[in-house]
Design an enzyme around this catalytic site. Structure first.
Site, PDB file in Angstrom:
ATOM      1  N   HIS A 269       0.857  -1.193   0.000  1.00  0.00           N
ATOM      2  CA  HIS A 269       0.000   0.000   0.000  1.00  0.00           C
ATOM      3  C   HIS A 269       0.891   1.240   0.000  1.00  0.00           C
ATOM      4  O   HIS A 269       0.653   2.162  -0.773  1.00  0.00           O
ATOM      5  CB  HIS A 269      -0.922  -0.026   1.217  1.00  0.00           C
ATOM      6  CG  HIS A 269      -1.935   1.064   1.220  1.00  0.00           C
ATOM      7  ND1 HIS A 269      -2.787   1.284   0.163  1.00  0.00           N
ATOM      8  CD2 HIS A 269      -2.227   2.028   2.140  1.00  0.00           C
ATOM      9  CE1 HIS A 269      -3.563   2.324   0.432  1.00  0.00           C
ATOM     10  NE2 HIS A 269      -3.242   2.789   1.629  1.00  0.00           N
TER      11      HIS A 269
ATOM     12  N   LYS B 195       3.530   3.689  -5.615  1.00  0.00           N
ATOM     13  CA  LYS B 195       3.060   5.047  -5.324  1.00  0.00           C
ATOM     14  C   LYS B 195       4.219   6.028  -5.255  1.00  0.00           C
ATOM     15  O   LYS B 195       4.003   7.246  -5.312  1.00  0.00           O
ATOM     16  CB  LYS B 195       2.273   5.068  -4.014  1.00  0.00           C
ATOM     17  CG  LYS B 195       0.906   4.399  -4.088  1.00  0.00           C
ATOM     18  CD  LYS B 195       0.151   4.557  -2.780  1.00  0.00           C
ATOM     19  CE  LYS B 195      -1.222   3.894  -2.809  1.00  0.00           C
ATOM     20  NZ  LYS B 195      -1.148   2.418  -2.740  1.00  0.00           N
TER      21      LYS B 195
END
Length: 409
Positions: free
Chosen positions: A301, A333
Site C-alpha cells: 500500500h 506510489k
C-alpha cells in the site's frame, strides 16, 4: 469452482496512459509527480500532485458526451476500452447477462459537486445543472462502462477509499468463481486533484507539502511526510478459465486469492497492531491454497505517510513470519502518487506485469532507512527476478483492508 483469469487490462496514470507506457515507466523508475497545474494552488500549502498528462478524452468519448461526465468517468472509460479491446470481447463472444461490471471510486464526481455548490451559492439554485446528480454519484463510471459495451450482468460500485480497486477485483473474482458471471470488468478510478480534496487532506496533515518532486512520495523512507495526490484509473477483464479458453482468449495471469477485513479501529489511522491487515494478506494467500513462502512479490500500500509503512510492515511480518525478509516488496506510489479509488487497480496491473516479465518495479526516492521498515523494499532500481505469485495490499481510510493474489498461469 471456476478458476478466474485476467484477459485484458487498461490504465490511465500519471506515468502513462496505457499499460505498456505505464509499465515501462515503472521499470525505469520514472517519477510522475510535479507542480499542480489543474487549478491555482498559490494559496495552498500543497504544491505537488501526480497528474495524468497528455490525455485526450476525445480518443475514447464523443466530445458532447464527455462534457456531461466528471473526469473520473473519462479515465474509467479509457481504461475499460483498452482492457476490453485487449481481451477481445466483441459482440457475440459473451453473454450480456453473464458479463458484469464491478467498478469503484473513492468519491466519484467530487469536482462536479464542488462546482455546482459554488454555482448555487453564487447564482442561485436555478442555475444548478439538471445532470448534477448523475454526474456526481460514484457509480456512474460502472454505469457508463456497462452502457458502452452492453454488459448487463452484475453492475455495482464498491466505495472503500484506497481499498476500492481491490474490493472490486476480489468481488469480481468471487462472482465468477462461484458461477454467477462468466466475465466481469472491474477496477477503480479517481479524479482527486481538485481544490476541496487537496484542502481537506492538507488540513488533515495527510499530504506532503514540500516542493521537490524527488522527495515528495518516498514510501518506507525515514523522511516520508505524507502522500501525494494522484489521479487516473485501472481496469481488468476477469473471466472464468473455461470461458476464456472456449473463445481462445490470451490469458495474462490468474486471480487466485482474495482476503478482506476491517480494522474496527479509527477513521484514518491503520490499527498499530496490524492484526486485521495481516489477516487480509494471509486470507488471500490461504484462499489461493498457498503459503507465505510461495509469494515472490508484494505491491505494498506504501502511501509515504509516517504511520502507514510502519504498520504495514508489522502486518506483513505477522502474515509472513520468517518469509517476510525474503519476499520482494515495493511501493509504486513512489512514482504514481496515490490514486485513491484508482490506486489498487493500477497496482494490480503492476503485479500482473511483474509476473509476465519477471521484473520487480522499484520504490524510488529511497535515501534514509527507517528501522521500523526493515524489509526488502526494492530501493530505487528495478530488479529482475522470477515472479510466479504476487499480491497487492490496499488499506483504506476507515480500516478497510483488501488483498488480492495473482498467479502465473
Amino acid at each position: 469452482m471456476e478458476r478466474v483469469v485476467i484477459t485484458g487490462m487498461g490504465a490511465v496514470t500519471p506515468v502513462g496512459n496505457d499499460v505498456k507506457t505505464f509499465w515501462e515507466a515503472l521499470k525505469a523508475g520514472k517519477c510522475g509527480i510535479g507542480p499542480i497545474t489543474k487549478f491555482d494552488a498559490s494559496e495552498f500549502k500543497v504544491k505537488l500532485s501526480a497528474e495524468v498528462k497528455n490525455f485526450s478524452v476525445e480518443d475514447y468519448v464523443e466530445k458532447r458526451e464527455a462534457r456531461r461526465m466528471d473526469e473520473n468517468c473519462h479515465f474509467a472509460l479509457a481504461a475499460a476500452q483498452q482492457a476490453v479491446d485487449q481481451a477481445g470481447l466483441t459482440e457475440g463472444s459473451f453473454d450480456p447477462f453473464r458479463t458484469g461490471v464491478i467498478f469503484g471510486s473513492g468519491v466519484g464526481g467530487l469536482k462536479v459537486a464542488e462546482d455546482e455548490v459554488t454555482k448555487m451559492n453564487e447564482k442561485g439554485p436555478g442555475r444548478v445543472s439538471p445532470v448534477c446528480i448523475p454526474e456526481m454519484i460514484a457509480n456512474m463510471a460502472a454505469a457508463y462502462i456497462s452502457m458502452r459495451f452492453g454488459f448487463k450482468g452484475e453492475n455495482f460500485c464498491p466505495v472503500s477509499a484506497c481499498a476500492t480497486g481491490n474490493h472490486a477485483i476480489g468481488e469480481a473474482m468471487r462472482a465468477i468463481r462461484h458461477g454467477y458471471q462468466d466475465v466481469v470488468v472491474c477496477g477503480g478510478t479517481e479524479n482527486g486533484i481538485i481544490p476541496i480534496s487537496i484542502a481537506g487532506f492538507q488540513n488533515m496533515k495527510a499530504v506532503h507539502t514540500g516542493d521537490d518532486p524527488a522527495c515528495a512520495s518516498v514510501p518506507f523512507d525515514a523522511r516520508r511526510s505524507g502522500f501525494v495526490m494522484g489521479e487516473g484509473a485501472g481496469c481488468l477483464v476477469l473471466e472464468s478459465l473455461t470461458h476464456a479458453e472456449k473463445r481462445g482468449a490470451k490469458i495474462l495471469a490468474e486471480v487466485a486469492g482474495y482476503g478482506a477485513t476491517g480494522d474496527a479501529y479509527h477513521i484514518t489511522s491503520p490499527d498499530p497492531s496490524g492484526e486485521a491487515a495481516s489477516r487480509a494478506i494471509l486470507g488471500a494467500i490461504t484462499d489461493a491454497g498457498l503459503t507465505p513462502a510461495d509469494v515472490d512479490y508484494i505491491n505494498a500500500h506504501g502511501t509515504s505517510t509516517p504511520i502507514n509503512e510502519k504498520y504495514e510492515t508489522i502486518a506483513i511480518k505477522k502474515a509472513f513470519g520468517d518469509a517476510a525478509y525474503k519476499v520482494k516488496i515495493s511501493s509504486t506510489k513512489s512514482m504514481t502518487g496515490h490514486l485513491l479509488g484508482g490506486a489498487a487497480a493500477v497496482e494490480a496491473i503492476a503485479c500482473v506485469m511483474a509476473i509476465q516479465e519477471g521484473v520487480i518495479p522499484p520504490t524510488i526516492g529511497y535515501k534514509e532507512p527507517d528501522p521500523d521498515c526493515d524489509l526488502d523494499i526494492t530501493p530505487n532500481t528495478a530488479v529482475e527476478a522470477p515472479v510466479n505469485v504476487a499480491i497487492s495490499n490496499s488499506l483504506g481510510f476507515g480500516g478497510h483492508n483488501a488483498c488480492v493474489l495473482f498467479k502465473k498461469v
